[in-house]
Design an enzyme around this catalytic site. Structure first.
Site, PDB file in Angstrom:
ATOM      1  NE  ARG A 124      -3.922   2.091   2.397  1.00 45.68           N
ATOM      2  CZ  ARG A 124      -4.519   2.652   3.432  1.00 45.68           C
ATOM      3  NH1 ARG A 124      -4.082   2.392   4.662  1.00 45.68           N
ATOM      4  NH2 ARG A 124      -5.560   3.454   3.274  1.00 45.68           N
TER       5      ARG A 124
ATOM      6  CB  SER B 174      -5.664   5.468   0.163  1.00 46.99           C
ATOM      7  OG  SER B 174      -5.506   4.053   0.178  1.00 46.99           O
ATOM      8  CB  SER B 175     -11.153   3.304   0.621  1.00 46.00           C
ATOM      9  OG  SER B 175     -11.683   4.103  -0.405  1.00 46.00           O
ATOM     10  CD  GLN B 176     -11.840   1.504   8.029  1.00 44.96           C
ATOM     11  OE1 GLN B 176     -12.851   2.189   7.812  1.00 44.96           O
ATOM     12  NE2 GLN B 176     -11.637   0.890   9.169  1.00 44.96           N
TER      13      GLN B 176
ATOM     14  CG  PHE C  15     -16.479   5.897  -0.617  1.00 45.86           C
ATOM     15  CD1 PHE C  15     -15.251   5.416  -1.034  1.00 45.86           C
ATOM     16  CD2 PHE C  15     -17.321   5.048   0.085  1.00 45.86           C
ATOM     17  CE1 PHE C  15     -14.857   4.118  -0.757  1.00 45.86           C
ATOM     18  CE2 PHE C  15     -16.953   3.744   0.370  1.00 45.86           C
ATOM     19  CZ  PHE C  15     -15.699   3.271  -0.057  1.00 45.86           C
TER      20      PHE C  15
END
Length: 324
Positions: free
Chosen positions: A35, A89-91, A230
């Site tokens: 990541r 950047s999403s969880q 989001f």
């Protein structure tokens, strides 16, 4: 073992402990895709604004802080514009749950709407092969950086700069569409670019709607139980639906996360007091009882039954000037 690999494995264990990554293929993707390559810098909240953490900081302690933060199970703000968040950047645990909810099969053609950092596309490439993955975003700066991040990780899917609400007709038909940005209604081009039986998963009204395409231009499905917040889709079609004024309603209801979901889902169709009466009458219904039907240029949300007594239209809300 390198520091990033140790952090990555710890993150995977945390996500798995929460009930996700039961599929070995997705667990392997999260273990193998680094990541930190997709977040060379990100922003943390700080008094008076934000502070930027980045991997090239001359201070080694700050670099360690950046690397550790890249593997925390939390969303990361990656692009700010005039003080507003435009990309993130999403969880990771939410991403894992969404990817598993897509019911991916070998050979599926997948469209991702909202390229973000490219991390989600990389996970899809690991699972399916880069030739089966398309990601689209309206902002050329976002697609350029996502393409660079993906290449650094060894992946080269189709990265398209364009209006995500329009899909990617040159790459259709799709077996799965996943949106990583909030919509106020379902863009009609999405089911139109899918094969019959395809799945569409998108954030809507603080929830995740999963639709099964049942024919040309037709799709139907229910919300998952998971809350989801989001960045809004930018471009033609839908922005966040306006949340109506709820003054005068009981504080306990207004502060309830599920009632706020209902308010957003019914915005523009039900008066807030009508929504509250429904909320009380149906004993505080959970997200899973709600669904959406898209049928030949019309769409509506419903409670329990798409043909039942509780239905209301989902309207497309205009994009505000400058939102592009």
């Amino acid at each position: 073992m390198s520091a990033d690999l140790a952090l990555r494995r710890a993150l995977v264990r945390e996500i798995a402990a929460g009930g996700a990554l039961a599929d070995p293929a997705w667990r392997a993707a999260f273990e193998d895709v680094p990541r930190h390559l997709f977040v060379p810098y990100y922003y943390e909240g700080a008094p008076g604004g934000h502070v930027r953490l980045w991997g090239e900081d001359p201070d080694p302690e700050q670099r360690e802080r950046w690397l550790a933060g890249a593997y925390v199970d939390a969303p990361l703000a990656t692009r700010m514009r005039d003080g507003d968040l435009v990309s993130s950047s999403s969880q990771p645990s939410l991403m894992a749950g969404m990817l598993e909810a897509l019911e991916i099969l070998d050979g599926d053609q997948v469209l991702e709407v909202g390229a973000g950092t490219g991390y989600n596309a990389a996970l899809l490439c690991h699972r399916l092969g880069e030739e089966n993955v398309t990601t689209v975003d309206l902002d050329p700066e976002i697609t350029e950086s996502a393409r660079a991040h993906l290449a650094a990780a060894g992946y080269h899917p189709a990265v398209i700069t364009g209006d995500g609400a329009r899909g990617a007709p040159s790459r259709a038909p799709f077996d799965k569409i996943i949106a990583t940005c909030t919509v106020g209604s379902v863009p009609y081009d999405w089911p139109a670019q899918c094969r019959t039986g395809a799945l569409i998963l998108a954030p809507l009204a603080t929830g995740l709607i999963r639709l099964r395409v049942t024919g040309p231009g037709r799709a139907e499905g229910r919300f998952l139980h998971t809350p989801a917040y989001f960045v809004p889709l930018r471009g033609t079609g839908s922005q966040n639906r306006p949340v109506p004024y709820a003054g005068g309603l009981p504080r306990a209801s207004v502060s309830n996360e599920l009632f706020r979901f209902l308010l957003e889902l019914t915005a523009g169709s039900l008066d807030p007091y009508e929504a509250h009466a429904l909320w009380q009458r149906e004993q505080r219904p959970r997200r899973e009882r709600f669904g959406v039907t898209v049928d030949d240029g019309t769409q509506w949300a419903w409670l329990d039954d798409p043909q039942g007594p509780y239905t209301w239209p989902l309207r497309e809300w205009p994009v505000s000037p400058g939102a592009r």
